[in-house]
Design a protein around this motif. Structure first.
Motif, mmCIF file in Angstrom:
data_model
loop_
_atom_site.group_PDB
_atom_site.id
_atom_site.type_symbol
_atom_site.label_atom_id
_atom_site.label_comp_id
_atom_site.label_asym_id
_atom_site.label_seq_id
_atom_site.Cartn_x
_atom_site.Cartn_y
_atom_site.Cartn_z
ATOM 1 N N ALA A 183 0.852 -1.190 0.000
ATOM 2 C CA ALA A 183 0.000 0.000 0.000
ATOM 3 C C ALA A 183 0.890 1.243 0.000
ATOM 4 O O ALA A 183 2.129 1.139 0.079
ATOM 5 C CB ALA A 183 -0.930 -0.008 1.206
ATOM 6 N N LEU A 201 -7.730 -6.491 0.376
ATOM 7 C CA LEU A 201 -6.755 -7.183 1.210
ATOM 8 C C LEU A 201 -6.984 -8.693 1.133
ATOM 9 O O LEU A 201 -8.123 -9.155 1.116
ATOM 10 C CB LEU A 201 -6.870 -6.726 2.666
ATOM 11 C CG LEU A 201 -6.268 -5.357 3.025
ATOM 12 C CD1 LEU A 201 -6.600 -5.004 4.456
ATOM 13 C CD2 LEU A 201 -4.766 -5.350 2.806
ATOM 14 N N LYS A 210 -6.910 -0.612 0.533
ATOM 15 C CA LYS A 210 -6.006 -1.202 1.513
ATOM 16 C C LYS A 210 -5.645 -0.186 2.583
ATOM 17 O O LYS A 210 -5.595 -0.508 3.781
ATOM 18 C CB LYS A 210 -4.721 -1.686 0.822
ATOM 19 C CG LYS A 210 -4.852 -2.950 0.010
ATOM 20 C CD LYS A 210 -3.488 -3.353 -0.537
ATOM 21 C CE LYS A 210 -3.581 -4.645 -1.349
ATOM 22 N NZ LYS A 210 -2.251 -5.067 -1.856
ATOM 23 N N CYS A 238 -12.612 -4.012 0.452
ATOM 24 C CA CYS A 238 -11.241 -3.639 0.094
ATOM 25 C C CYS A 238 -10.541 -4.873 -0.470
ATOM 26 O O CYS A 238 -11.068 -5.981 -0.406
ATOM 27 C CB CYS A 238 -10.485 -3.091 1.302
ATOM 28 S SG CYS A 238 -10.203 -4.311 2.595
#
Length: 528
Positions: free
Chosen positions: A336, A495, A447, A493
């Motif tokens: 990120a 992730l 993220k 998101c």
């Protein structure tokens, strides 16, 4: 055929001359007829066309004619001077005059249009395969097209001065700062096809373009301040100087011209950096984009909003700094943007400025104002810090990418303390709705926002542990991340489970350094 016609005309004319002469002599008719027949029988063609002999004569004549060589950039006709037939012939041979000239221009424009479409199509195919998210964002698509146009216009304008002074590195620098180094290399390498056409496919200029694109893009991978652009420009200038010097020696023996070209190329590299730095703020504001340099400015403690947070809610400021330390380390490990995460953590709780003493970190052991109001009102006050933070962000012109984290850092989580407090004390606990005690969201969309959400909860929870140990901290971190997953706060998101494990490990590493065991310092006997 023309010769045969000429012979017939000459014979008829000769016969006419003989008739006129004999008629003027007043001869007897018999003698005149005899003489006329004799003369006409002798009047014959004595000039004939021989194709083979003519071809041989033409070849011999061509051997004696010197060749006319037209060099590149040679002036054929000067303005204001009379034009000769030879010059007209040369221009016609070059296709610059004639009846079909307009058709030639049409064909040229058609070919040029196909060439432009081909290059843009290649860029589109790359982005579609590698960076689909850019094609979805209209602003970024327009930015790429604008930088493409900037490359072409600057090449065309500076060509009038010198081919070597073209600021080729300007567009790669800006594209790297705004987008990504890989995107910059690919897109601007394709743009070099346009530049190559403009400079007449000059090999040295094409080499400068390739080297400038690669060097400027790779040296700005982690740009964090505006001076980094100048440092990158120095690298570009050194690289193009080596390229021009080495290629110039291979192509020419004119050392003075080579050194002049080197100076111009270095000057062009510095023009690229100056133009990039000048256009950077304009493009930032026009396209509402945030660079690492802008984020660095926002992270300055002297920023008016951060200064207010420090002065009016010091406990929240300290909490935000701790969250930033946790989140930045995790962001670096999972790919990120660490600078964006740090700035987002600094500003995520700025809404607490409006009612700082309703939040535990700012109470400093004093009375708790929540003890005097209902859990419902307390929940409203707690939840409102998100809305208040968004309003302050707009007031202080905080970029949207940062204000989004203010809104998303709690997602749609439940304010459990006041929810359970009211439910446990209510005569009708079933009438207490969870929806009234949840943040409005949205959930983290990136993220960075998700990392800040988890770091925020971890920092607050670990701070509340009595006599923290590594085991207690590890259990707390695991429980918080697990709770975020079970409550579906991380669903929107990108992730992965593996990245969540990496994030937890990063949190534990930082917290272990903060809450390490401290030995008790001894004092001298007899003294306190």
């Amino acid at each position: 055929k023309q010769i045969e016609e000429d012979n017939s005309e000459d014979i008829a004319e000769a016969k006419t001359i003989v008739d006129d002469y004999l008629s003027s002599q007043e001869l007897e008719s018999n003698i005149e007829v005899i003489l006329r027949e004799m003369c006409e029988s002798q009047i014959k063609a004595n000039y004939f066309f021989d194709q083979s002999k003519t071809d041989e004569a033409v070849k011999e004549a061509l051997k004696s004619v010197s060749k006319v060589m037209i060099k590149k950039n040679q002036t054929i006709v000067k303005e204001g001077e009379p034009i000769t037939q030879q010059q007209i012939n040369i221009l016609a041979e070059l296709g610059l005059v004639g009846e079909d000239l307009s058709k030639d221009y049409i064909y040229t424009y058609i070919i040029l249009a196909f060439f432009v479409l081909f290059v843009l199509g290649m860029q589109y195919m790359y982005l579609k395969k590698e960076k689909k998210e850019i094609l979805i964002d209209t602003k970024l698509v327009f930015l790429i097209l604008l930088l493409n146009l900037l490359s072409v216009i600057s090449a065309r304008v500076f060509t009038f001065v010198s081919l070597f002074i073209i600021p080729i590195a300007c567009a790669p620098i800006l594209m790297t700062v705004f987008l990504d180094s890989k995107i910059s290399i690919v897109i601007n390498s394709l743009n070099l096809l346009f530049v190559a056409v403009i400079v007449g496919f000059d090999p040295q200029v094409i080499l400068i373009g390739i080297v400038s694109t690669i060097v400027s893009s790779t040296t700005l991978k982690k740009v964090s301040q505006r001076n980094d652009i100048l440092y990158s420009t120095v690298y570009v200038a050194a690289a193009v100087a080596v390229v021009i010097l080495s290629s110039g020696i291979l192509l020419s023996n004119n050392i003075k011209q080579i050194l002049l070209d080197v100076i111009l190329a270095v000057f062009g590299a510095f023009i690229s950096g100056i133009l990039a730095m000048g256009l950077l703020p304009f493009l930032e504001s026009s396209f509402s984009l945030v660079t690492n340099m802008k984020l660095l400015e926002l992270s300055n403690p002297n920023n008016p909003l951060l200064k207010r947070l420090l002065m009016e809610a010091p406990g929240t400021y300290h909490h935000s700094v701790m969250v930033a330390n946790l989140a930045e380390v995790a962001a670096e490990e999972v790919g990120a943007n660490p600078m964006l995460v740090r700035v987002g953590a600094y500003y995520h709780d700025v809404g607490k400025i409006k009612r700082p003493f309703f939040f535990g970190e700012n109470q400093l052991g004093g009375t708790n104002p929540h003890d005097k109001i209902s859990p419902t009102l307390s929940t409203t006050i707690i939840i409102s810090h998100v809305k208040d933070g968004l309003e302050l962000a707009k007031e202080y012109d905080i970029p949207k990418v940062v204000s989004d984290m203010i809104v998303q850092h709690h997602g749609t989580t439940l304010v459990k303390y006041f929810y359970y407090t009211l439910k446990n004390s209510s005569e009708n606990p079933d009438e207490i709705r969870e929806e009234d005690f949840r943040y409005p969201g949205p959930k983290p969309q990136s993220k960075e926002a998700a990392i800040i959400m988890m770091a925020d909860s971890v920092e607050a929870a670990v701070r509340s542990i009595q006599e923290p140990t590594l085991e207690k901290i590890e259990d707390m971190v695991n429980n918080i991340v697990k709770d975020k997953m079970n409550s579906n706060q991380l669903n929107e998101c990108d992730l992965t489970f593996r990245e969540l494990e990496v994030i937890k490990a990063c949190f534990l590493r930082v917290l272990k350094g903060i809450y390490h065991h401290r030995i008790e310092y001894p004092t001298e006997k007899g003294k306190e």
